[in-house]
Design a protein around this motif. Structure first.
Motif, PDB file in Angstrom:
ATOM      1  N   VAL A  42     -77.090  29.896-121.969  1.00 40.31           N
ATOM      2  CA  VAL A  42     -77.412  28.571-121.218  1.00 40.31           C
ATOM      3  C   VAL A  42     -79.136  28.304-121.506  1.00 40.31           C
ATOM      4  O   VAL A  42     -79.806  28.841-121.424  1.00 40.31           O
ATOM      5  CB  VAL A  42     -77.137  28.770-119.858  1.00 40.31           C
ATOM      6  N   ILE A  43     -79.025  27.627-122.914  1.00 41.10           N
ATOM      7  CA  ILE A  43     -80.169  26.698-122.995  1.00 41.10           C
ATOM      8  C   ILE A  43     -80.402  25.379-122.214  1.00 41.10           C
ATOM      9  O   ILE A  43     -79.457  24.496-122.045  1.00 41.10           O
ATOM     10  CB  ILE A  43     -80.489  26.857-124.453  1.00 41.10           C
ATOM     11  N   PRO A  44     -81.802  24.788-122.391  1.00 46.47           N
ATOM     12  CA  PRO A  44     -81.801  23.274-121.756  1.00 46.47           C
ATOM     13  C   PRO A  44     -81.532  22.536-123.549  1.00 46.47           C
ATOM     14  O   PRO A  44     -83.007  23.128-124.796  1.00 46.47           O
ATOM     15  CB  PRO A  44     -83.599  23.194-121.500  1.00 46.47           C
ATOM     16  N   LYS A  45     -81.586  21.792-123.479  1.00 49.12           N
ATOM     17  CA  LYS A  45     -81.719  20.129-124.515  1.00 49.12           C
ATOM     18  C   LYS A  45     -83.042  20.016-125.063  1.00 49.12           C
ATOM     19  O   LYS A  45     -83.745  20.309-125.882  1.00 49.12           O
ATOM     20  CB  LYS A  45     -80.929  19.324-124.783  1.00 49.12           C
ATOM     21  N   LYS A  46     -84.229  20.230-123.327  1.00 49.13           N
ATOM     22  CA  LYS A  46     -85.163  20.513-123.940  1.00 49.13           C
ATOM     23  C   LYS A  46     -86.572  21.933-124.382  1.00 49.13           C
ATOM     24  O   LYS A  46     -85.677  22.619-123.837  1.00 49.13           O
ATOM     25  CB  LYS A  46     -86.143  18.971-123.049  1.00 49.13           C
ATOM     26  N   HIS A  47     -87.627  21.123-125.741  1.00 50.51           N
ATOM     27  CA  HIS A  47     -87.223  22.839-125.846  1.00 50.51           C
ATOM     28  C   HIS A  47     -88.090  22.822-125.127  1.00 50.51           C
ATOM     29  O   HIS A  47     -89.418  22.695-124.724  1.00 50.51           O
ATOM     30  CB  HIS A  47     -88.458  22.157-127.724  1.00 50.51           C
ATOM     31  N   LEU A  48     -88.101  23.978-125.016  1.00 54.37           N
ATOM     32  CA  LEU A  48     -89.565  25.381-123.444  1.00 54.37           C
ATOM     33  C   LEU A  48     -89.246  25.981-124.604  1.00 54.37           C
ATOM     34  O   LEU A  48     -88.684  26.684-124.733  1.00 54.37           O
ATOM     35  CB  LEU A  48     -89.185  24.799-122.430  1.00 54.37           C
ATOM     36  N   SER A  49     -90.952  27.016-125.037  1.00 56.88           N
ATOM     37  CA  SER A  49     -90.993  28.116-126.065  1.00 56.88           C
ATOM     38  C   SER A  49     -90.193  29.244-124.699  1.00 56.88           C
ATOM     39  O   SER A  49     -90.300  30.024-125.908  1.00 56.88           O
ATOM     40  CB  SER A  49     -92.335  27.982-126.458  1.00 56.88           C
ATOM     41  N   GLY A  50     -90.333  29.194-124.107  1.00 50.95           N
ATOM     42  CA  GLY A  50     -89.747  30.749-122.657  1.00 50.95           C
ATOM     43  C   GLY A  50     -90.642  30.009-121.400  1.00 50.95           C
ATOM     44  O   GLY A  50     -90.873  29.016-120.626  1.00 50.95           O
ATOM     45  N   PRO A  51     -90.087  30.935-120.570  1.00 50.96           N
ATOM     46  CA  PRO A  51     -90.077  31.076-119.303  1.00 50.96           C
ATOM     47  C   PRO A  51     -91.308  30.581-118.764  1.00 50.96           C
ATOM     48  O   PRO A  51     -91.156  29.631-117.336  1.00 50.96           O
ATOM     49  CB  PRO A  51     -89.256  32.547-119.032  1.00 50.96           C
TER      50      PRO A  51
END
Length: 113
Positions: A42-51
């Motif tokens: 499950v991934i967000p569509k907003k790019h975040l590099s990691g937790p």
């Protein structure tokens, strides 16, 4: 979204994926190298590099990831499952876009290895 991010390419439809769920915030799809009988991301569509890149403004989306992942797991017939987030290469992160693994369908041991 970064041009070279694998998961951003999947979100944009440039790379195919076996989608399980999609809405304006999230995308869920089967892992291409499953580590359990049922293994999806499950991934967000907003790019975040990691937790570690999650900010206060992202808290809603991370909570939604957990809720949606649990709903998909139930639909997939795995009421008991493992949830994994990796942060950084040493922790096993290979795609630097926040993603949550859901694994189930077999006994899970601790520590994982």
């Amino acid at each position: 979204m970064p041009d070279n991010c694998l998961f951003c390419k999947i979100i944009r439809g440039e790379i195919p994926a076996a989608k399980l769920y999609e809405d304006e915030d999230l995308l869920a799809f089967r892992d291409i190298a499953p580590q359990a009988p049922t293994h999806f991301l499950v991934i967000p569509k907003k790019h975040l590099s990691g937790p570690a890149a999650v900010s206060e403004e992202d808290e809603r989306i991370v909570g939604k990831m957990l809720r949606v992942g649990s709903e998909i797991a139930r639909k997939e017939g795995i009421p008991e499952f493992r949830v994994v987030f990796n942060n950084g290469a040493q922790a096993g992160q290979t795609v630097f876009h926040l993603h949550m693994h859901i694994l189930g369908g077999r006994d899970m041991h601790w520590p994982p290895g």
